[in-house]
Design an enzyme around this catalytic site. Structure first.
Site: not given
Length: 407
Positions: A18, A98, A127, A179
């Site tokens: 990404d 995060r 996320d 992923s």
């Protein structure tokens, strides 16, 4: 803020699929803006190799590689572990990484006087919420760019095609395109064959697991570990004084070798859908079990039961991106108070995916063998008669009233 006014963007950069294609995409779609990559080291090890060269080669003006591992462990992992917080069965490995990254992104954005912060989270995932709530907490006016909510790319296959067209080097291909998210606490796997809930995870397939082995392939002999805690914080492992981060890393190795910490769950995402994931959390699983074991002898009944209830709320807050909320801070204050006497030693036996209790000791233990014994003790068993009479009084009264009402 109009696109034309965005001259400098800080990008949360991992070097994965990404974020690798986001650098050229930003320059194409935001007037050739300057892109500053920020790679947060939260323990993803070799995934950081070659990031600087790759980021610059694909168009970034500079890259910050920040070591956040100690902060991550001490200020996010440990408070969550002490709370006993899970989300469903999930040990929150992506979730509590995060907020520490979001905090660092804002710090760099302010330092660089950036106009916006960009992340590579999809519009389907959790996320995006975690990053953006963290950014809002530290910089509520900051513009956030989320390419997955803007571009025409619809799948990871199209991302790979875009990368190939723009000469962006990748370590994956269409056949190995799980992923994944990795840090010092866990590794997640999503996508490909896992999207069909009828497919068994390929635990025994070479290369699928990265932090350990399948329980089937684990040793036939058990491994014992001993751990000491001081006020709920791990302090030693097998008699050696170590930092919490060092203990987690060592437990990852021991747990991985013994097939510990594999979970396959269909979880309820914040955005409303169910999603299947396979998680590897070898050290974290052992640490949670050890801490809970010690609490079983050092916490009183009322505190333990209330703490178990609040652990669900704590886990939901972390999962839902609300680390910086007043409620999470208040719950952490409660948890810190409960840890004052969580000091002692535990022994665990690791065997083919199982964490088996093998001994617990504490100077603060509320367990009394002298009282609990089936042998002779000073406990006066006749006291229970009066206790049961009073404790059962509401039940007896209700039964009498019901009997009269039926006449």
């Amino acid at each position: 803020m109009d696109k034309k006014d965005i001259k400098k963007v800080v990008l949360a950069y991992s070097g994965g699929l990404d974020t690798s294609i986001i650098i050229p995409w930003l320059k194409e779609n935001y007037n050739n803006c300057e892109v500053i990559a920020v790679a947060a080291n939260v323990g993803q090890a070799d995934e950081l190799d070659g990031l600087e060269e790759k980021a610059i080669k694909t168009g970034a003006s500079k890259i910050y590689i920040l070591d956040l591992t100690d902060e991550y462990v001490n200020e996010y992992i440990l408070p969550t572990m002490q709370a006993g917080a899970l989300y469903e069965e999930y040990y929150l490995g992506t979730s509590h990484a995060r907020p520490v990254i979001a905090k660092a992104l804002v710090e760099i954005a302010k330092k660089e006087k950036a106009d916006a912060i960009c992340h590579g989270c999809t519009g389907k995932g959790n996320d995006q919420v975690r990053f953006e709530l963290g950014i809002k907490h530290f910089a509520p006016e900051m513009k956030v760019i989320a390419p997955w909510r803007e571009w025409s790319i619809k799948s990871r296959e199209e991302e790979i095609a875009y990368a190939e067209a723009h000469n962006v080097p990748l370590k994956i291909n269409k056949e190995t395109n799980y992923s994944k998210d990795k840090n010092l606490w866990h590794l997640s796997h999503e996508g490909l064959d896992l999207e069909d809930t009828g497919n068994e995870p390929q635990y025994e397939k070479k290369g699928f697991l990265e932090m350990g082995v399948s329980p089937i392939d684990a040793p036939d002999a058990p491994t014992y570990v001993e751990m000491e805690f001081v006020k709920g914080v791990p302090a030693t492992l097998n008699g050696k004084k170590m930092s919490p981060k060092e203990i987690i890393l060592a437990l990852n190795k021991l747990g991985g070798e013994n097939g510990i910490g594999l979970i396959d769950i269909v979880e309820n995402r914040l955005v409303g859908m169910k999603c299947r994931g396979v998680y590897e959390t070898p050290g974290g699983t052992i640490l949670y079990k050890a801490h809970s074991y010690l609490e079983s002898v050092t916490l009183d009944k009322l505190t333990m039961h209330e703490k178990q209830k609040l652990a669900i709320t704590f886990g939901e807050l972390v999962y839902n991106g609300q680390w910086f909320s007043p409620l999470r801070e208040a719950l952490s204050a409660f948890v810190t108070k409960t840890q004052e006497c969580v000091t002692g030693k535990v022994r665990l036996k690791l065997y083919k995916g199982n964490v088996i209790k093998a001994g617990v000791w504490s100077d603060y233990s509320l367990y009394s063998e002298e009282i609990a014994t089936f042998g002779e003790s000073d406990y006066d068993q006749t006291d229970s008669k009066g206790f049961i009479t009073l404790y059962g009084l509401p039940t007896a009264v209700q039964a009498i009233v019901n009997a009269k009402a039926k006449k």
